[in-house]
Design a protein around this motif. Structure first.
Motif, PDB file in Angstrom:
ATOM      1  N   LEU A   5       1.004  -1.114  -0.016  1.00 19.24           N
ATOM      2  CA  LEU A   5       0.022  -0.045   0.101  1.00 19.24           C
ATOM      3  C   LEU A   5       0.887   1.420  -0.052  1.00 19.24           C
ATOM      4  CD1 LEU A   5      -2.704   1.392   0.438  1.00 19.24           C
ATOM      5  CD2 LEU A   5      -2.565   1.036   2.858  1.00 19.24           C
ATOM      6  N   LEU A   6       2.059   1.283   0.858  1.00 18.01           N
ATOM      7  CA  LEU A   6       2.746   2.540   0.859  1.00 18.01           C
ATOM      8  C   LEU A   6       3.469   2.574  -0.349  1.00 18.01           C
ATOM      9  CD1 LEU A   6       4.266   2.150   4.644  1.00 18.01           C
ATOM     10  CD2 LEU A   6       2.307   3.260   3.645  1.00 18.01           C
ATOM     11  N   LEU A   7       3.880   1.550  -1.137  1.00 16.42           N
ATOM     12  CA  LEU A   7       4.550   1.537  -2.449  1.00 16.42           C
ATOM     13  C   LEU A   7       3.857   2.263  -3.349  1.00 16.42           C
ATOM     14  CD1 LEU A   7       7.000   0.964  -4.442  1.00 16.42           C
ATOM     15  CD2 LEU A   7       5.929  -1.387  -4.590  1.00 16.42           C
ATOM     16  N   ILE A   8       2.556   1.771  -3.401  1.00 15.17           N
ATOM     17  CA  ILE A   8       1.618   2.346  -4.497  1.00 15.17           C
ATOM     18  C   ILE A   8       1.323   3.973  -4.270  1.00 15.17           C
ATOM     19  CG2 ILE A   8      -0.919   2.251  -5.326  1.00 15.17           C
ATOM     20  CD1 ILE A   8      -0.789  -0.588  -4.809  1.00 15.17           C
ATOM     21  N   SER A   9       1.132   4.161  -2.848  1.00 16.29           N
ATOM     22  CA  SER A   9       1.062   5.585  -2.226  1.00 16.29           C
ATOM     23  C   SER A   9       2.136   6.615  -2.566  1.00 16.29           C
ATOM     24  CB  SER A   9       0.734   5.377  -0.795  1.00 16.29           C
ATOM     25  OG  SER A   9      -0.607   4.823  -0.329  1.00 16.29           O
ATOM     26  N   ALA A  10       3.346   6.018  -2.293  1.00 15.86           N
ATOM     27  CA  ALA A  10       4.582   6.717  -2.726  1.00 15.86           C
ATOM     28  C   ALA A  10       4.731   7.353  -4.130  1.00 15.86           C
ATOM     29  CB  ALA A  10       5.830   6.040  -2.076  1.00 15.86           C
ATOM     30  N   ILE A  11       4.450   6.145  -5.040  1.00 15.11           N
ATOM     31  CA  ILE A  11       4.559   6.425  -6.515  1.00 15.11           C
ATOM     32  C   ILE A  11       3.813   7.386  -6.855  1.00 15.11           C
ATOM     33  CG2 ILE A  11       4.182   5.289  -8.799  1.00 15.11           C
ATOM     34  CD1 ILE A  11       5.302   2.772  -7.368  1.00 15.11           C
ATOM     35  N   VAL A  12       2.314   7.158  -6.337  1.00 16.82           N
ATOM     36  CA  VAL A  12       1.254   7.998  -7.003  1.00 16.82           C
ATOM     37  C   VAL A  12       1.653   9.525  -6.208  1.00 16.82           C
ATOM     38  CG1 VAL A  12      -1.169   8.760  -6.677  1.00 16.82           C
ATOM     39  CG2 VAL A  12      -0.395   6.326  -7.230  1.00 16.82           C
ATOM     40  N   GLY A  13       1.816   9.580  -5.080  1.00 20.61           N
ATOM     41  CA  GLY A  13       2.173  10.876  -4.560  1.00 20.61           C
ATOM     42  C   GLY A  13       3.422  11.677  -4.929  1.00 20.61           C
ATOM     43  N   GLY A  14       4.401  10.785  -5.320  1.00 24.74           N
ATOM     44  CA  GLY A  14       5.626  11.383  -5.918  1.00 24.74           C
ATOM     45  C   GLY A  14       5.323  12.183  -7.235  1.00 24.74           C
ATOM     46  N   LYS A  15       4.552  11.502  -7.963  1.00 28.09           N
ATOM     47  CA  LYS A  15       4.158  11.722  -9.477  1.00 28.09           C
ATOM     48  C   LYS A  15       3.114  12.905  -9.387  1.00 28.09           C
ATOM     49  CE  LYS A  15       6.764   8.792 -11.820  1.00 28.09           C
ATOM     50  NZ  LYS A  15       7.951   9.312 -12.499  1.00 28.09           N
ATOM     51  N   VAL A  16       2.236  12.788  -8.571  1.00 27.05           N
ATOM     52  CA  VAL A  16       1.313  14.089  -8.470  1.00 27.05           C
ATOM     53  C   VAL A  16       2.196  15.378  -7.997  1.00 27.05           C
ATOM     54  CG1 VAL A  16      -0.442  14.914  -6.708  1.00 27.05           C
ATOM     55  CG2 VAL A  16      -0.738  12.701  -7.834  1.00 27.05           C
ATOM     56  N   PHE A  17       3.086  15.171  -6.759  1.00 25.74           N
ATOM     57  CA  PHE A  17       3.814  16.441  -6.780  1.00 25.74           C
ATOM     58  C   PHE A  17       4.789  16.838  -7.871  1.00 25.74           C
ATOM     59  CE2 PHE A  17       1.606  16.249  -2.701  1.00 25.74           C
ATOM     60  CZ  PHE A  17       2.101  17.242  -1.677  1.00 25.74           C
ATOM     61  N   LEU A  18       5.144  15.940  -8.346  1.00 28.61           N
ATOM     62  CA  LEU A  18       6.201  16.329  -9.663  1.00 28.61           C
ATOM     63  C   LEU A  18       5.396  16.856 -10.677  1.00 28.61           C
ATOM     64  CD1 LEU A  18       8.885  15.791 -11.172  1.00 28.61           C
ATOM     65  CD2 LEU A  18       8.064  13.819 -12.185  1.00 28.61           C
ATOM     66  N   PHE A  19       4.125  16.643 -11.062  1.00 27.47           N
ATOM     67  CA  PHE A  19       3.308  17.136 -11.859  1.00 27.47           C
ATOM     68  C   PHE A  19       2.980  18.631 -11.536  1.00 27.47           C
ATOM     69  CE2 PHE A  19      -0.879  18.870 -13.187  1.00 27.47           C
ATOM     70  CZ  PHE A  19      -0.816  18.830 -14.672  1.00 27.47           C
ATOM     71  N   PHE A  20       2.859  18.913 -10.304  1.00 23.91           N
ATOM     72  CA  PHE A  20       2.652  20.364  -9.677  1.00 23.91           C
ATOM     73  C   PHE A  20       3.893  21.166  -9.731  1.00 23.91           C
ATOM     74  CE2 PHE A  20      -1.379  18.460  -8.372  1.00 23.91           C
ATOM     75  CZ  PHE A  20      -2.330  19.359  -9.096  1.00 23.91           C
ATOM     76  N   GLU A  21       4.864  20.464  -9.886  1.00 19.19           N
ATOM     77  CA  GLU A  21       6.244  21.427  -9.886  1.00 19.19           C
ATOM     78  C   GLU A  21       6.201  22.165 -11.176  1.00 19.19           C
ATOM     79  OE1 GLU A  21       9.784  19.183  -9.205  1.00 19.19           O
ATOM     80  OE2 GLU A  21       9.416  19.252  -6.892  1.00 19.19           O
ATOM     81  N   ASN A  22       5.837  21.551 -12.335  1.00 18.91           N
ATOM     82  CA  ASN A  22       5.774  22.081 -13.713  1.00 18.91           C
ATOM     83  C   ASN A  22       4.442  21.568 -14.398  1.00 18.91           C
ATOM     84  OD1 ASN A  22       6.350  23.463 -16.160  1.00 18.91           O
ATOM     85  ND2 ASN A  22       8.611  22.997 -15.896  1.00 18.91           N
ATOM     86  N   PRO A  23       3.271  22.345 -14.183  1.00 24.71           N
ATOM     87  CA  PRO A  23       2.044  21.680 -14.513  1.00 24.71           C
ATOM     88  C   PRO A  23       2.018  21.933 -16.181  1.00 24.71           C
ATOM     89  CG  PRO A  23       1.432  22.978 -12.750  1.00 24.71           C
ATOM     90  CD  PRO A  23       3.051  22.945 -12.882  1.00 24.71           C
ATOM     91  N   SER A  24       2.530  23.039 -16.726  1.00 28.24           N
ATOM     92  CA  SER A  24       2.218  23.101 -18.065  1.00 28.24           C
ATOM     93  C   SER A  24       2.991  22.277 -18.727  1.00 28.24           C
ATOM     94  CB  SER A  24       2.686  24.668 -18.547  1.00 28.24           C
ATOM     95  OG  SER A  24       3.866  24.997 -18.041  1.00 28.24           O
ATOM     96  N   TYR A  25       4.234  21.854 -18.434  1.00 26.06           N
ATOM     97  CA  TYR A  25       5.180  21.196 -19.111  1.00 26.06           C
ATOM     98  C   TYR A  25       4.564  19.564 -19.282  1.00 26.06           C
ATOM     99  CZ  TYR A  25       9.229  18.372 -19.966  1.00 26.06           C
ATOM    100  OH  TYR A  25       9.785  16.926 -20.538  1.00 26.06           O
ATOM    101  N   TYR A  26       4.220  19.173 -18.048  1.00 22.31           N
ATOM    102  CA  TYR A  26       3.802  17.646 -17.795  1.00 22.31           C
ATOM    103  C   TYR A  26       2.427  17.645 -18.369  1.00 22.31           C
ATOM    104  CZ  TYR A  26       7.724  16.762 -14.969  1.00 22.31           C
ATOM    105  OH  TYR A  26       9.010  16.641 -14.578  1.00 22.31           O
ATOM    106  N   ALA A  27       1.458  18.821 -18.477  1.00 25.01           N
ATOM    107  CA  ALA A  27       0.288  18.614 -19.221  1.00 25.01           C
ATOM    108  C   ALA A  27       0.570  18.278 -20.749  1.00 25.01           C
ATOM    109  CB  ALA A  27      -0.468  19.859 -19.041  1.00 25.01           C
ATOM    110  N   ASP A  28       1.561  18.911 -21.098  1.00 30.37           N
ATOM    111  CA  ASP A  28       1.771  18.657 -22.594  1.00 30.37           C
ATOM    112  C   ASP A  28       2.683  17.521 -23.015  1.00 30.37           C
ATOM    113  OD1 ASP A  28       0.388  21.051 -23.208  1.00 30.37           O
ATOM    114  OD2 ASP A  28       2.380  22.272 -23.120  1.00 30.37           O
TER     115      ASP A  28
END
Length: 255
Positions: free
Chosen positions: A53-76
């Motif tokens: 459960l923690l592995l899945i949560s860590a992957i999802v959370g790490g990627k969600v926060f990565l997206f918000f570091e540069n939303p416009s770039y990762y949206a494209d």
């Protein structure tokens, strides 16, 4: 330093980062298993389910926060989020906390004492993870020509090559190891349940804010350009919330 630990012909490659993550996970599982069996008579299947459960949560959370570091770039370039590279530790941590709360309540385990155990476990896993970062060259520092500077020369490294840098990965590993020792000492002297976990959050957030000054991977972004990084801003929020809950729990449990 050495992103690839070793290769067997053209068929099998062991990457340093993944290797140290696995070592950290094994050490973390061993610690949790020992502590929970000793105090709460849990079985190994329960611990395996927790770490999955923690592995899945860590992957999802790490990627969600990565997206918000540069939303416009990762949206494209959404496919960039689906690679094995690029995680934000704070995202992983903050997603894992509610996952742990859910799991402990569902399994009938005492939440606050379990969080105290998981604080030390996090230090163990994270320590090895930062060693892996150093080997891979990610989370690198700014250019520096001081006595402890390191220079990455392997083309597979994620750090700038042939440039002396602050070894921020080793700074982080040392900080996490030191925090872990403090928590182990506190473990036998704590005055209320949850104290170890909240102390971990406060100590890590303070240390992370300082190390951010020497970080050179500017892709993590800034809240105030050149002054306050995303991680420093999150650290401020974590410290504020942690101090509030520290005082609240201490008052409710000790009077």
């Amino acid at each position: 330093m050495h992103p690839v630990l070793f290769e067997i012909g053209d068929f099998f490659t062991v990457y340093s980062y993944g290797f140290f993550i696995v070592i950290g996970a094994i050490a973390g599982i061993t610690y949790v298993t020992y502590q929970t069996r000793k105090h709460y008579n849990t079985n190994f299947d329960t611990i395996n389910s927790l770490f999955l459960l923690l592995l899945i949560s860590a992957i999802v959370g790490g990627k969600v926060f990565l997206f918000f570091e540069n939303p416009s770039y990762y949206a494209d370039n959404f496919s960039k989020l689906l690679t094995g590279k690029g995680f934000v530790f704070y995202g992983s941590l903050l997603f894992c906390i509610p996952a742990m709360l859910y799991f402990f309540k569902k399994k009938g385990l005492p939440v606050l004492p379990m969080l105290d155990i998981m604080a030390i476990t996090t230090c163990i896993v994270h320590f090895f993870g930062r060693i892996g970062c150093f080997m891979a060259g990610c989370c690198h520092g700014i250019e520096w020509h001081g006595p402890l500077a390191v220079t990455f020369t392997d083309p597979a490294c994620l750090a700038p090559l042939n440039t002396p840098l602050h070894p921020t990965q080793l700074y982080s590993a040392s900080m996490i190891g030191f925090i872990g020792l403090i928590l182990l000492i506190l473990k036998n002297k704590k005055s209320f349940d949850g104290q170890i976990f909240i102390s971990y959050l406060i100590l890590y957030a303070i240390g992370r804010s300082i190390i951010e000054i020497f970080r050179g991977d500017i892709s993590r972004g800034y809240v105030i350009e050149g002054w306050v990084s995303h991680s420093q801003f999150i650290s401020f929020l974590v410290i504020s919330a942690s101090v509030y809950f520290y005082l609240k729990l201490r008052k409710s449990q000790t009077g």
